[in-house]
Design a protein around this motif. Structure first.
Motif, mmCIF file in Angstrom:
data_model
loop_
_atom_site.group_PDB
_atom_site.id
_atom_site.type_symbol
_atom_site.label_atom_id
_atom_site.label_comp_id
_atom_site.label_asym_id
_atom_site.label_seq_id
_atom_site.Cartn_x
_atom_site.Cartn_y
_atom_site.Cartn_z
ATOM 1 N N ALA A 14 0.833 -1.213 0.000
ATOM 2 C CA ALA A 14 0.000 0.000 0.000
ATOM 3 C C ALA A 14 0.866 1.261 0.000
ATOM 4 O O ALA A 14 0.580 2.212 -0.731
ATOM 5 N N GLU A 15 1.922 1.250 0.798
ATOM 6 C CA GLU A 15 2.823 2.414 0.852
ATOM 7 C C GLU A 15 3.558 2.595 -0.472
ATOM 8 O O GLU A 15 3.726 3.712 -0.942
ATOM 9 N N ALA A 16 4.003 1.486 -1.051
ATOM 10 C CA ALA A 16 4.720 1.560 -2.329
ATOM 11 C C ALA A 16 3.824 2.169 -3.406
ATOM 12 O O ALA A 16 4.276 2.998 -4.200
ATOM 13 N N LEU A 17 2.559 1.784 -3.418
ATOM 14 C CA LEU A 17 1.627 2.337 -4.406
ATOM 15 C C LEU A 17 1.413 3.833 -4.189
ATOM 16 O O LEU A 17 1.300 4.599 -5.144
ATOM 17 N N GLU A 18 1.389 4.265 -2.927
ATOM 18 C CA GLU A 18 1.266 5.696 -2.624
ATOM 19 C C GLU A 18 2.499 6.455 -3.102
ATOM 20 O O GLU A 18 2.391 7.541 -3.677
ATOM 21 N N VAL A 19 3.677 5.900 -2.855
ATOM 22 C CA VAL A 19 4.922 6.543 -3.278
ATOM 23 C C VAL A 19 4.971 6.635 -4.800
ATOM 24 O O VAL A 19 5.361 7.665 -5.356
ATOM 25 N N ILE A 20 4.550 5.584 -5.479
ATOM 26 C CA ILE A 20 4.508 5.609 -6.944
ATOM 27 C C ILE A 20 3.593 6.733 -7.421
ATOM 28 O O ILE A 20 3.937 7.469 -8.354
ATOM 29 N N SER A 21 2.452 6.909 -6.784
ATOM 30 C CA SER A 21 1.533 7.996 -7.154
ATOM 31 C C SER A 21 2.174 9.358 -6.948
ATOM 32 O O SER A 21 2.055 10.242 -7.802
ATOM 33 N N LYS A 22 2.863 9.533 -5.826
ATOM 34 C CA LYS A 22 3.527 10.820 -5.555
ATOM 35 C C LYS A 22 4.630 11.087 -6.574
ATOM 36 O O LYS A 22 4.780 12.214 -7.061
ATOM 37 N N LEU A 23 5.403 10.067 -6.909
ATOM 38 C CA LEU A 23 6.464 10.239 -7.900
ATOM 39 C C LEU A 23 5.877 10.591 -9.260
ATOM 40 O O LEU A 23 6.444 11.398 -10.002
ATOM 41 N N THR A 24 4.731 10.011 -9.578
ATOM 42 C CA THR A 24 4.049 10.318 -10.837
ATOM 43 C C THR A 24 3.623 11.784 -10.866
ATOM 44 O O THR A 24 3.820 12.468 -11.876
ATOM 45 N N GLU A 25 3.068 12.270 -9.759
ATOM 46 C CA GLU A 25 2.663 13.674 -9.669
ATOM 47 C C GLU A 25 3.844 14.609 -9.893
ATOM 48 O O GLU A 25 3.693 15.692 -10.452
ATOM 49 N N LEU A 26 5.024 14.186 -9.459
ATOM 50 C CA LEU A 26 6.232 15.003 -9.582
ATOM 51 C C LEU A 26 6.977 14.745 -10.893
ATOM 52 O O LEU A 26 8.044 15.316 -11.118
ATOM 53 N N SER A 27 6.431 13.885 -11.744
ATOM 54 C CA SER A 27 7.056 13.494 -13.022
ATOM 55 C C SER A 27 8.450 12.909 -12.838
ATOM 56 O O SER A 27 9.356 13.148 -13.622
ATOM 57 N N VAL A 28 8.612 12.119 -11.777
ATOM 58 C CA VAL A 28 9.881 11.443 -11.509
ATOM 59 C C VAL A 28 9.807 10.024 -12.070
ATOM 60 O O VAL A 28 8.964 9.237 -11.628
ATOM 61 N N PRO A 29 10.652 9.694 -13.029
ATOM 62 C CA PRO A 29 10.648 8.326 -13.571
ATOM 63 C C PRO A 29 11.093 7.301 -12.526
ATOM 64 O O PRO A 29 11.941 7.591 -11.679
#
Length: 92
Positions: A14-29
């Motif tokens: 669950a945390e990993a999926l949240e981090v992936i979402s945050k990285l997506t918002e920041l356009s971090v590959p």
């Protein structure tokens, strides 16, 4: 993770999926990730991982979106063993 010589954070699903979402918002590959198993307080590599390379002519923002999609799919579909916590370390 430092006891394994890994200088990174690892997250439960669950945390990993949240981090992936945050990285997506920041356009971090997300270049890939590694999977670890935690059992009885001991963390061990699961020897599973994924990676995503930038394609020729791909913009950074498109790569960030595609790499996040691949990371999200990998984490969601990963079969987690019973009686163990699965941890995901993201490589950005």
């Amino acid at each position: 993770m430092s006891e394994l010589g890994v200088h990174n954070w690892a997250f439960e699903k669950a945390e990993a999926l949240e981090v992936i979402s945050k990285l997506t918002e920041l356009s971090v590959p997300i270049l890939g990730g590694d999977v670890y198993q935690k059992r009885g307080g001991e963390i061990r590599p699961a020897y599973d991982n994924w990676y995503c390379n930038m394609e020729d002519g791909e913009t950074n923002s498109k790569f960030a979106m595609r790499s996040a999609s691949q990371a999200r799919r990998y984490v969601r579909l990963y079969s987690e063993p019973e009686k163990q916590k699965t941890l995901y370390a993201l490589v950005v």
